[in-house]
Design a protein around this motif. Structure first.
Motif, PDB file in Angstrom:
ATOM      1  N   LEU A 139       0.833  -1.204   0.000  1.00 49.64           N
ATOM      2  CA  LEU A 139       0.000   0.000   0.000  1.00 49.64           C
ATOM      3  C   LEU A 139       0.867   1.254   0.000  1.00 49.64           C
ATOM      4  CD1 LEU A 139      -2.888   1.095   0.102  1.00 49.64           C
ATOM      5  CD2 LEU A 139      -2.739   1.002   2.595  1.00 49.64           C
ATOM      6  N   GLY A 140       1.938   1.229   0.773  1.00 51.53           N
ATOM      7  CA  GLY A 140       2.864   2.361   0.796  1.00 51.53           C
ATOM      8  C   GLY A 140       3.517   2.588  -0.553  1.00 51.53           C
ATOM      9  N   VAL A 141       3.910   1.502  -1.207  1.00 51.84           N
ATOM     10  CA  VAL A 141       4.518   1.607  -2.541  1.00 51.84           C
ATOM     11  C   VAL A 141       3.511   2.172  -3.538  1.00 51.84           C
ATOM     12  CG1 VAL A 141       5.376   0.232  -4.498  1.00 51.84           C
ATOM     13  CG2 VAL A 141       6.280  -0.160  -2.208  1.00 51.84           C
ATOM     14  N   LEU A 142       2.267   1.713  -3.464  1.00 46.41           N
ATOM     15  CA  LEU A 142       1.240   2.239  -4.378  1.00 46.41           C
ATOM     16  C   LEU A 142       1.003   3.734  -4.174  1.00 46.41           C
ATOM     17  CD1 LEU A 142      -1.474  -0.561  -4.507  1.00 46.41           C
ATOM     18  CD2 LEU A 142       0.000   0.227  -6.351  1.00 46.41           C
ATOM     19  N   ALA A 143       0.961   4.160  -2.927  1.00 46.63           N
ATOM     20  CA  ALA A 143       0.765   5.586  -2.644  1.00 46.63           C
ATOM     21  C   ALA A 143       1.940   6.400  -3.176  1.00 46.63           C
ATOM     22  CB  ALA A 143       0.591   5.808  -1.147  1.00 46.63           C
ATOM     23  N   GLU A 144       3.158   5.926  -2.912  1.00 45.72           N
ATOM     24  CA  GLU A 144       4.347   6.640  -3.387  1.00 45.72           C
ATOM     25  C   GLU A 144       4.435   6.619  -4.907  1.00 45.72           C
ATOM     26  OE1 GLU A 144       9.155   6.941  -2.557  1.00 45.72           O
ATOM     27  OE2 GLU A 144       7.985   5.406  -1.532  1.00 45.72           O
ATOM     28  N   LEU A 145       4.066   5.499  -5.510  1.00 49.03           N
ATOM     29  CA  LEU A 145       4.112   5.395  -6.969  1.00 49.03           C
ATOM     30  C   LEU A 145       3.100   6.343  -7.614  1.00 49.03           C
ATOM     31  CD1 LEU A 145       5.386   3.959  -9.396  1.00 49.03           C
ATOM     32  CD2 LEU A 145       3.575   2.235  -9.207  1.00 49.03           C
ATOM     33  N   GLY A 146       1.915   6.434  -7.041  1.00 49.74           N
ATOM     34  CA  GLY A 146       0.916   7.358  -7.575  1.00 49.74           C
ATOM     35  C   GLY A 146       1.407   8.797  -7.539  1.00 49.74           C
ATOM     36  N   CYS A 147       2.010   9.182  -6.433  1.00 52.05           N
ATOM     37  CA  CYS A 147       2.543  10.544  -6.324  1.00 52.05           C
ATOM     38  C   CYS A 147       3.752  10.741  -7.233  1.00 52.05           C
ATOM     39  CB  CYS A 147       2.902  10.857  -4.874  1.00 52.05           C
ATOM     40  SG  CYS A 147       1.451  11.052  -3.814  1.00 52.05           S
ATOM     41  N   ALA A 148       4.566   9.699  -7.408  1.00 55.87           N
ATOM     42  CA  ALA A 148       5.711   9.795  -8.317  1.00 55.87           C
ATOM     43  C   ALA A 148       5.233   9.974  -9.760  1.00 55.87           C
ATOM     44  CB  ALA A 148       6.587   8.544  -8.187  1.00 55.87           C
ATOM     45  N   PHE A 149       4.188   9.248 -10.141  1.00 65.34           N
ATOM     46  CA  PHE A 149       3.607   9.434 -11.471  1.00 65.34           C
ATOM     47  C   PHE A 149       3.059  10.852 -11.634  1.00 65.34           C
ATOM     48  CE2 PHE A 149       3.221   4.726 -12.199  1.00 65.34           C
ATOM     49  CZ  PHE A 149       3.920   4.715 -13.399  1.00 65.34           C
ATOM     50  N   ALA A 150       2.451  11.374 -10.571  1.00 66.20           N
ATOM     51  CA  ALA A 150       1.931  12.746 -10.631  1.00 66.20           C
ATOM     52  C   ALA A 150       3.074  13.743 -10.829  1.00 66.20           C
ATOM     53  CB  ALA A 150       1.147  13.069  -9.359  1.00 66.20           C
ATOM     54  N   ALA A 151       4.192  13.540 -10.123  1.00 69.19           N
ATOM     55  CA  ALA A 151       5.355  14.423 -10.289  1.00 69.19           C
ATOM     56  C   ALA A 151       5.916  14.307 -11.708  1.00 69.19           C
ATOM     57  CB  ALA A 151       6.434  14.079  -9.263  1.00 69.19           C
ATOM     58  N   GLY A 152       5.973  13.085 -12.236  1.00 68.93           N
ATOM     59  CA  GLY A 152       6.425  12.892 -13.618  1.00 68.93           C
ATOM     60  C   GLY A 152       5.499  13.554 -14.621  1.00 68.93           C
ATOM     61  N   THR A 153       4.208  13.519 -14.337  1.00 70.99           N
ATOM     62  CA  THR A 153       3.229  14.165 -15.213  1.00 70.99           C
ATOM     63  C   THR A 153       3.400  15.678 -15.188  1.00 70.99           C
ATOM     64  OG1 THR A 153       1.675  12.346 -14.874  1.00 70.99           O
ATOM     65  CG2 THR A 153       0.757  14.446 -15.657  1.00 70.99           C
ATOM     66  N   VAL A 154       3.645  16.227 -14.002  1.00 63.35           N
ATOM     67  CA  VAL A 154       3.892  17.670 -13.892  1.00 63.35           C
ATOM     68  C   VAL A 154       5.112  18.056 -14.730  1.00 63.35           C
ATOM     69  CG1 VAL A 154       4.645  19.487 -12.283  1.00 63.35           C
ATOM     70  CG2 VAL A 154       2.780  17.952 -11.651  1.00 63.35           C
ATOM     71  N   TRP A 155       6.173  17.252 -14.640  1.00 63.94           N
ATOM     72  CA  TRP A 155       7.373  17.512 -15.435  1.00 63.94           C
ATOM     73  C   TRP A 155       7.057  17.431 -16.929  1.00 63.94           C
ATOM     74  CZ3 TRP A 155      10.119  14.268 -18.770  1.00 63.94           C
ATOM     75  CH2 TRP A 155      11.325  14.782 -19.244  1.00 63.94           C
ATOM     76  N   SER A 156       6.290  16.421 -17.338  1.00 70.59           N
ATOM     77  CA  SER A 156       5.921  16.265 -18.755  1.00 70.59           C
ATOM     78  C   SER A 156       5.137  17.471 -19.255  1.00 70.59           C
ATOM     79  CB  SER A 156       5.088  15.001 -18.967  1.00 70.59           C
ATOM     80  OG  SER A 156       5.818  13.864 -18.613  1.00 70.59           O
ATOM     81  N   ILE A 157       4.210  17.948 -18.448  1.00 71.26           N
ATOM     82  CA  ILE A 157       3.446  19.144 -18.819  1.00 71.26           C
ATOM     83  C   ILE A 157       4.384  20.347 -18.934  1.00 71.26           C
ATOM     84  CG2 ILE A 157       1.694  20.784 -17.990  1.00 71.26           C
ATOM     85  CD1 ILE A 157       0.247  18.291 -16.786  1.00 71.26           C
ATOM     86  N   GLY A 158       5.345  20.431 -18.021  1.00 71.21           N
ATOM     87  CA  GLY A 158       6.326  21.514 -18.088  1.00 71.21           C
ATOM     88  C   GLY A 158       7.170  21.446 -19.350  1.00 71.21           C
ATOM     89  N   VAL A 159       7.576  20.244 -19.748  1.00 69.95           N
ATOM     90  CA  VAL A 159       8.368  20.084 -20.973  1.00 69.95           C
ATOM     91  C   VAL A 159       7.555  20.521 -22.190  1.00 69.95           C
ATOM     92  CG1 VAL A 159       9.416  18.360 -22.512  1.00 69.95           C
ATOM     93  CG2 VAL A 159       9.868  18.277 -20.058  1.00 69.95           C
ATOM     94  N   VAL A 160       6.326  20.068 -22.267  1.00 67.55           N
ATOM     95  CA  VAL A 160       5.469  20.462 -23.395  1.00 67.55           C
ATOM     96  C   VAL A 160       5.255  21.967 -23.383  1.00 67.55           C
ATOM     97  CG1 VAL A 160       3.120  20.287 -24.308  1.00 67.55           C
ATOM     98  CG2 VAL A 160       4.324  18.231 -23.598  1.00 67.55           C
ATOM     99  N   THR A 161       5.012  22.540 -22.227  1.00 70.76           N
ATOM    100  CA  THR A 161       4.807  23.991 -22.125  1.00 70.76           C
ATOM    101  C   THR A 161       6.057  24.742 -22.577  1.00 70.76           C
ATOM    102  OG1 THR A 161       3.271  23.690 -20.288  1.00 70.76           O
ATOM    103  CG2 THR A 161       4.235  25.870 -20.555  1.00 70.76           C
ATOM    104  N   TYR A 162       7.219  24.304 -22.110  1.00 67.72           N
ATOM    105  CA  TYR A 162       8.461  25.014 -22.421  1.00 67.72           C
ATOM    106  C   TYR A 162       8.833  24.911 -23.898  1.00 67.72           C
ATOM    107  CZ  TYR A 162      13.292  26.527 -22.329  1.00 67.72           C
ATOM    108  OH  TYR A 162      14.455  27.193 -22.586  1.00 67.72           O
TER     109      TYR A 162
END
Length: 166
Positions: A139-162
């Motif tokens: 459960l801890g890994v799933l929670a951390e993985l979900g947030c890690a994916f969210a951080a990766g998504t934020v970075w991806s949006i930033g790359v597309v924006t930039y």
């Protein structure tokens, strides 16, 4: 090649390693993602980079905290000590070399069970505590993985924006 493009590629690779590292504890997980976000922000030196860093770090910190809280609370509830987890990690690392691909996970489970059996002297109780610990860690890994994916998504949006919007 442009230094910002190189930083973008390196950051993307670090985020990929970080996502894998959340699931496979031998690799660095959320810390790699945090470093990737910082590298990218330092390379860009603009608002997009720093906003991505700030928002991404919120997700990274939330994931690490959620993992620690969810796992720690359940382990404390089931009275599973840290040394049992450490034995599981050591046996898991050894298992990685004995059984390719799944040895880490099998070794961790076996090491945890054996450590709890030696401590409790009751197989049923040790198995119950080990299963509860494995569920909590999952459960801890799933929670951390979900947030890690969210951080990766934020970075991806930033790359597309930039690269494509600005």
């Amino acid at each position: 090649m442009d230094s910002q493009l190189i930083a973008t590629i390196v950051s993307g690779l670090l985020i990929a390693v970080g996502l894998a590292g959340v699931v496979v504890p031998v690799l660095p997980g959320s810390v790699s993602i945090a470093i990737a976000l910082l590298v990218w922000a330092l390379a860009l030196q603009n608002t997009v980079g720093w906003v991505v860093f700030a928002v991404g770090m919120v997700f990274v910190a939330a994931g690490m905290l959620a993992s620690a809280v969810l796992t720690g609370r359940k382990l404390k509830e089931r009275q599973v000590p840290n040394h049992s987890i450490l034995v599981g990690v050591v046996v898991g690392i050894a298992g990685m070399f004995v059984i390719p691909v799944v040895g880490l996970f099998v070794g961790f489970a076996v090491g945890l069970l054996l450590s709890e059996f030696v401590r409790r002297r009751d197989f049923r109780d040790a198995a119950g505590a080990s299963v509860a610990a494995l569920k909590a860690m999952g459960l801890g890994v799933l929670a951390e993985l979900g947030c890690a994916f969210a951080a990766g998504t934020v970075w991806s949006i930033g790359v597309v924006t930039y690269y494509f919007v600005l």
